[in-house]
Design an enzyme around this catalytic site. Structure first.
Site, mmCIF file in Angstrom:
data_model
loop_
_atom_site.group_PDB
_atom_site.id
_atom_site.type_symbol
_atom_site.label_atom_id
_atom_site.label_comp_id
_atom_site.label_asym_id
_atom_site.label_seq_id
_atom_site.Cartn_x
_atom_site.Cartn_y
_atom_site.Cartn_z
ATOM 1 N N GLN A 76 42.868 44.657 37.265
ATOM 2 C CA GLN A 76 41.562 44.451 36.624
ATOM 3 C C GLN A 76 40.989 45.774 36.097
ATOM 4 O O GLN A 76 40.502 45.836 34.971
ATOM 5 C CB GLN A 76 40.577 43.818 37.618
ATOM 6 C CG GLN A 76 39.282 43.381 36.962
ATOM 7 C CD GLN A 76 38.162 43.107 37.959
ATOM 8 O OE1 GLN A 76 38.292 43.393 39.150
ATOM 9 N NE2 GLN A 76 37.076 42.539 37.482
ATOM 10 N N ASP A 123 53.160 49.875 36.649
ATOM 11 C CA ASP A 123 52.759 48.770 37.530
ATOM 12 C C ASP A 123 54.033 48.081 37.996
ATOM 13 O O ASP A 123 55.077 48.191 37.346
ATOM 14 C CB ASP A 123 51.870 47.762 36.772
ATOM 15 C CG ASP A 123 50.989 46.950 37.717
ATOM 16 O OD1 ASP A 123 49.758 47.118 37.666
ATOM 17 O OD2 ASP A 123 51.537 46.151 38.525
ATOM 18 N N ILE A 124 53.933 47.350 39.108
ATOM 19 C CA ILE A 124 55.099 46.591 39.569
ATOM 20 C C ILE A 124 55.257 45.326 38.716
ATOM 21 O O ILE A 124 56.327 44.741 38.635
ATOM 22 C CB ILE A 124 54.962 46.255 41.080
ATOM 23 C CG1 ILE A 124 56.297 45.910 41.701
ATOM 24 C CG2 ILE A 124 53.925 45.165 41.313
ATOM 25 C CD1 ILE A 124 56.297 45.950 43.224
ATOM 26 N N ARG A 125 54.153 44.940 38.055
ATOM 27 C CA ARG A 125 54.162 43.738 37.210
ATOM 28 C C ARG A 125 54.644 44.061 35.799
ATOM 29 O O ARG A 125 54.754 45.222 35.425
ATOM 30 C CB ARG A 125 52.748 43.164 37.101
ATOM 31 C CG ARG A 125 52.243 42.587 38.380
ATOM 32 C CD ARG A 125 50.773 42.267 38.284
ATOM 33 N NE ARG A 125 49.962 43.428 38.598
ATOM 34 C CZ ARG A 125 48.652 43.383 38.829
ATOM 35 N NH1 ARG A 125 48.010 42.256 38.742
ATOM 36 N NH2 ARG A 125 47.977 44.471 39.136
ATOM 37 N N TYR A 165 41.502 45.438 54.301
ATOM 38 C CA TYR A 165 41.244 46.172 53.054
ATOM 39 C C TYR A 165 40.210 47.282 53.289
ATOM 40 O O TYR A 165 40.411 48.433 52.904
ATOM 41 C CB TYR A 165 40.740 45.166 52.004
ATOM 42 C CG TYR A 165 40.270 45.765 50.712
ATOM 43 C CD1 TYR A 165 41.135 46.443 49.863
ATOM 44 C CD2 TYR A 165 38.939 45.616 50.309
ATOM 45 C CE1 TYR A 165 40.685 46.970 48.662
ATOM 46 C CE2 TYR A 165 38.486 46.133 49.109
ATOM 47 C CZ TYR A 165 39.369 46.815 48.292
ATOM 48 O OH TYR A 165 38.916 47.333 47.106
ATOM 49 N N ASP A 220 57.041 50.624 41.499
ATOM 50 C CA ASP A 220 56.481 50.157 42.770
ATOM 51 C C ASP A 220 55.676 51.328 43.342
ATOM 52 O O ASP A 220 56.220 52.412 43.555
ATOM 53 C CB ASP A 220 57.654 49.766 43.685
ATOM 54 C CG ASP A 220 57.204 49.383 45.088
ATOM 55 O OD1 ASP A 220 56.031 49.633 45.448
ATOM 56 O OD2 ASP A 220 58.049 48.849 45.829
ATOM 57 N N LYS A 272 40.555 51.375 53.076
ATOM 58 C CA LYS A 272 39.700 52.189 52.203
ATOM 59 C C LYS A 272 39.018 53.301 53.005
ATOM 60 O O LYS A 272 38.912 54.431 52.540
ATOM 61 C CB LYS A 272 38.670 51.306 51.481
ATOM 62 C CG LYS A 272 39.285 50.424 50.385
ATOM 63 C CD LYS A 272 39.921 51.274 49.291
ATOM 64 C CE LYS A 272 40.616 50.467 48.217
ATOM 65 N NZ LYS A 272 41.393 51.295 47.270
ATOM 66 N N GLY A 287 49.315 51.131 38.903
ATOM 67 C CA GLY A 287 48.541 49.886 39.014
ATOM 68 C C GLY A 287 47.777 49.641 37.722
ATOM 69 O O GLY A 287 46.638 49.181 37.741
HETATM 70 N N1 SER Z 1 35.897 43.680 44.673
HETATM 71 C C1 SER Z 1 36.552 44.021 45.884
HETATM 72 C C2 SER Z 1 36.863 42.830 46.685
HETATM 73 O O1 SER Z 1 36.130 41.867 46.585
HETATM 74 C C3 SER Z 1 35.701 44.962 46.690
HETATM 75 O O2 SER Z 1 36.189 46.228 46.559
HETATM 76 O O3 SER Z 1 37.780 42.848 47.445
#
Ligand code: SER
Length: 315
Positions: A12, A34-36, A141, A52, A145, A8
């Site tokens: 960012q 990265d996949i990109r 998400y 991937d 986590k 990855g």
């Molecule tokens: N910056 C992330 C989000 O907004 C939080 O881990 O999804």
């Protein structure tokens, strides 16, 4: 000598972390994947391969061939994109982590995997959220986590692997763009302030969120990975903090530098996600155990963001 793999690497965090790791270990010792397509900022700085993150065999082949000793697994779907495609969010975030943990057991690899403030939900104390607290995430998400944190802890206890993690707050950077997060407004606002002189925020004006400038996030990651194992007593992702602000507060700080800047508000589906997260984080455990200390507050970050984005955008 370490041989590092970043999965990855074009996201960012990935771009800046890969560049920082290449400074430490030498360009050739840090594989970016990265996949990109390869991010232009990485081109010519070290080896790159298309991968991937859910491709177990592809990852294993690369790791064995290169004798990889450390993996930074950054590939993930974030909070807002994750709500658009919860199944993909689970599949990508969990499959990639489990197979990297399996590889860590097989090949004795040290792992960094990021967690997030998204593990916290509406039942968590909102102000100075402690390291140990109620954790009931509301987004897919956040669920990946939290499940990931538990999985890391399980592998650590059961197989003795060295896996380290932090709960990143919203991350703000000018080199690489964020993708699909609820905290992304705090990057867009600087870009739009310079380009258009105005910004419409997708969160309401009084929504406080924990945030961090990317330089601090990269340094935290590297310092945690370099910390002697016996300093680390907490085998869950560390709370990590630098600053907290609302959209109104960041707008005011920008206005001091760009007096004509205009801010308006049009909250969308991301407001509910932001409302479920803490406004500020208590990261004293990280500060005590491995001496974490942030350098950037809102004022310093704003000066740095505007200065660098002016050059980047030709303003
Ligand atoms: N910056 C992330 C989000 O907004 C939080 O881990 O999804």
């Amino acid at each position: 000598m370490e041989k590092v793999l970043v999965i990855g690497a074009c996201g960012q965090i990935g771009v800046e972390l890969t560049l920082a790791l290449r400074k430490i270990h030498g360009g050739d010792n840090v594989w970016a994947s990265d996949i990109r397509d390869e991010n232009p900022l990485l081109v010519g700085t070290g080896p790159y391969t298309s991968l991937d993150a859910t491709d177990a065999e592809g990852t294993r082949t690369l790791v064995k061939r290169e004798g990889v000793t450390q993996i930074y697994l950054l590939a993930a779907l974030l909070s807002a994109t994750g709500e658009k495609n919860p199944k993909l969010c689970w599949d990508l975030n969990m499959t990639s982590l489990r197979q990297v943990l399996d590889l860590a057991v097989e090949e004795k690899i040290k792992i960094f995997w990021p967690s997030s403030i998204a593990v916290f939900g509406t039942t968590t104390p909102k102000v100075r959220t402690p390291q140990m607290t109620v954790i009931e995430p509301t987004t897919m998400y956040g669920i990946t986590k939290y499940a990931g944190e538990m999985l890391c802890q399980y592998y650590q206890k059961r197989y003795g692997i060295d896996v380290r993690s932090v709960r990143y707050p919203g991350l703000i950077s000018w080199k690489s763009e964020p993708g699909g997060g609820t905290t992304d407004y705090a990057v867009d606002i600087y870009i739009q302030a310079l380009k258009e002189g105005k910004y419409t925020c997708f969160l309401s004006e009084n929504t406080p969120l924990p945030m961090m400038y990317m330089d601090d996030a990269i340094r935290a990651t590297i310092e945690l990975m370099q910390a002697p194992a016996d300093m680390l007593k907490t085998h869950m992702a560390y709370n990590l903090s630098a600053m907290s602000f609302t959209p109104k507060e960041i707008a005011e700080v920008i206005k001091k530098r760009i007096p004509n800047f205009e801010m308006s508000y049009a909250p969308d589906h991301r407001q509910a996600i932001a409302d479920s997260w803490p406004g500020s984080i208590d990261d004293s455990v990280a500060r005590n155990e491995w001496n974490w200390k942030h350098e950037f507050d809102l004022e310093k970050m704003t000066d740095t963001m505007l200065e660098n984005l002016k050059t980047k955008l030709g303003k």
